[in-house]
Design an enzyme around this catalytic site. Sequence first.
Site, PDB file in Angstrom:
ATOM      1  N   LYS A   1       0.781  -1.110  -0.100  1.00 41.69           N
ATOM      2  CA  LYS A   1       0.084   0.141  -0.028  1.00 41.69           C
ATOM      3  C   LYS A   1       0.829   1.477   0.278  1.00 41.69           C
ATOM      4  O   LYS A   1       0.385   2.318  -0.531  1.00 41.69           O
ATOM      5  CB  LYS A   1      -0.976  -0.119   1.272  1.00 41.69           C
ATOM      6  CG  LYS A   1      -2.008  -1.213   1.127  1.00 41.69           C
ATOM      7  CD  LYS A   1      -3.343  -0.493   1.157  1.00 41.69           C
ATOM      8  CE  LYS A   1      -4.318  -1.750   0.545  1.00 41.69           C
ATOM      9  NZ  LYS A   1      -4.301  -2.901   1.429  1.00 41.69           N
TER      10      LYS A   1
ATOM     11  N   GLU B   1      -9.862   6.375   2.938  1.00 39.87           N
ATOM     12  CA  GLU B   1     -10.721   5.444   3.691  1.00 39.87           C
ATOM     13  C   GLU B   1     -10.054   4.343   4.171  1.00 39.87           C
ATOM     14  O   GLU B   1      -9.005   3.898   3.400  1.00 39.87           O
ATOM     15  CB  GLU B   1     -11.826   5.013   2.431  1.00 39.87           C
ATOM     16  CG  GLU B   1     -11.462   3.809   1.686  1.00 39.87           C
ATOM     17  CD  GLU B   1     -10.313   4.323   0.473  1.00 39.87           C
ATOM     18  OE1 GLU B   1     -10.093   5.466   0.423  1.00 39.87           O
ATOM     19  OE2 GLU B   1      -9.466   3.347  -0.023  1.00 39.87           O
TER      20      GLU B   1
ATOM     21  N   SER C   1       1.468  -9.746  -0.943  1.00 38.87           N
ATOM     22  CA  SER C   1       1.391  -8.420  -0.758  1.00 38.87           C
ATOM     23  C   SER C   1       1.595  -7.952   0.471  1.00 38.87           C
ATOM     24  O   SER C   1       1.751  -6.554   0.818  1.00 38.87           O
ATOM     25  CB  SER C   1      -0.179  -8.240  -1.295  1.00 38.87           C
ATOM     26  OG  SER C   1      -1.115  -9.072  -0.330  1.00 38.87           O
TER      27      SER C   1
HETATM   28  C1  LIG Z   1      -5.233  -3.884   1.365  1.00 37.34           C
HETATM   29  C2  LIG Z   1      -4.552  -5.438   1.032  1.00 37.34           C
HETATM   30  C3  LIG Z   1      -4.682  -6.114   0.039  1.00 37.34           C
HETATM   31  C4  LIG Z   1      -6.064  -5.895  -0.890  1.00 37.34           C
HETATM   32  O1  LIG Z   1      -6.011  -4.831  -1.763  1.00 37.34           O
HETATM   33  P1  LIG Z   1      -5.759  -4.823  -3.318  1.00 37.34           P
HETATM   34  O2  LIG Z   1      -5.936  -3.415  -3.838  1.00 37.34           O
HETATM   35  O3  LIG Z   1      -6.655  -5.751  -3.892  1.00 37.34           O
HETATM   36  O4  LIG Z   1      -4.272  -5.225  -3.389  1.00 37.34           O
HETATM   37  C5  LIG Z   1      -4.008  -7.287  -0.372  1.00 37.34           C
HETATM   38  N1  LIG Z   1      -2.893  -7.740   0.684  1.00 37.34           N
HETATM   39  C6  LIG Z   1      -2.652  -6.897   1.618  1.00 37.34           C
HETATM   40  C7  LIG Z   1      -1.648  -7.106   2.340  1.00 37.34           C
HETATM   41  C8  LIG Z   1      -3.429  -5.786   1.812  1.00 37.34           C
HETATM   42  O5  LIG Z   1      -3.128  -4.805   2.833  1.00 37.34           O
END
Ligand SMILES: *Cc1c(COP(=O)(O)O)cnc(C)c1O
Length: 407
Positions: free
Chosen positions: A96, A118, A385
């Site tokens: 993020k 948000e 992610s």
């Molecule tokens: C917020 C988040 C997501 C989901 O958001 P996307 O916009 O689909 O990437 C996925 N993995 C993590 C670790 C997150 O914090």
Amino acid sequence: MAKKKDSRTAGEREGYFGRFGGQFVPETLVAGLDQLAREFPAAMADKAFVTEFDRCLREIAGRPSEMYFCRRFTEQLGGAKIHLKREDMNHTGAHKINNTLGQALLTLRMGKNRVIAETGAGQHGVAAATAAAVFGLDCEVYMGTEDIRRQALNVFRMELLGARVIPVTSGQCTLKDACNEALRDWMSSVETTHYILGSVTGPHPYPIMVREFQSCIGREARRQMLQAEGRLPDVIVACVGGGSNAAGIFVPMIEEKDVKMVGVEAGGRSMNLGDHAAPLCSGAPGVLHGSLSYVLQDQDGQTAPVHSISAGLDYPGVGPEHSYWKETGRVRYTSCSDDEAMDALVALSRAEGIIPALESAHAVSEAMKLAPTMSRDQIILINLSGRGDKDCNEIAAILERRKGAPK
Ligand SMILES: *Cc1c(COP(=O)(O)O)cnc(C)c1O
């Protein structure tokens, strides 16, 4: 949020991915979106802006993130080689921060001094509050009271970083409702305020802008994969909430026809409406938060309640470009249940010493299904992610409830 007609004429298809996307917003937001749609491409064409963004990614986010070969995990699964793109190693623990740094720089460029955001789980809120602290911007984060209760640690982090968390008490008191309130704020504050939207969702130009700020993931992964393996992966797997980490890793390789791509949505408790958060797998096209895309909705077209074990995937909509990739068949979308995600989280933790975020565990689970069906010289790249530290209270509670928790 009222569903308004797209503000542009039919001849203007900018901001569309096939039939998806657009700018379905009230009149009061059009000026702000137009300004963004001008400023973002101008910034990306400005060498000084791009250099400064690269510096931030390096010095603040800690990029490039590593690409890591899972020796033991690969051995255990007995098929394709598994590599991880380690977005969990970024400052603040997920992908993020890439987007919030880019949008904070754009805020400065537009001469604004306040940002709003948000947040659901609080990850985007923390990343926005971090970027705001770095650049001395005022920051207010809209968050549903249900999420405030579940994610107390992230509320504390945001406040510690100098942001104000504004409780949202409408609807299910979660992410969708927080988005509505942030858009409402922006309608009356657009002169001084930039809205840092957290995924590849929302009206044009957000889906393109957030995708571009996240595309560092795929550009690095491409280079790292060529270096490590001398070729591109056979499959890339990423979890899909709004779709920003997936778009970020997919886009730089989207033209490579030999690279298969899989997006994994939250299958939740079951595939009954209300039990999951998988709009691409079982929703229908509709307008939510300013763009046309797949949405989970009931027979009357009302946005449906959603459920996922992972707060970051708990959203009834998805970015419009993913709807386009679904319809063109470029990306395959599937889902993984809460239980499968938990199993994958434990498996990766024990095989590699890496505790993934519950969101990322959805991608790991799909890779665990795919790897044994592939040969040992094939390659799966998982976008990891984020890290699981934020989820440890939740994980502990679930393992406690589960009979026969793994020993
Ligand atoms: C917020 C988040 C997501 C989901 O958001 P996307 O916009 O689909 O990437 C996925 N993995 C993590 C670790 C997150 O914090």
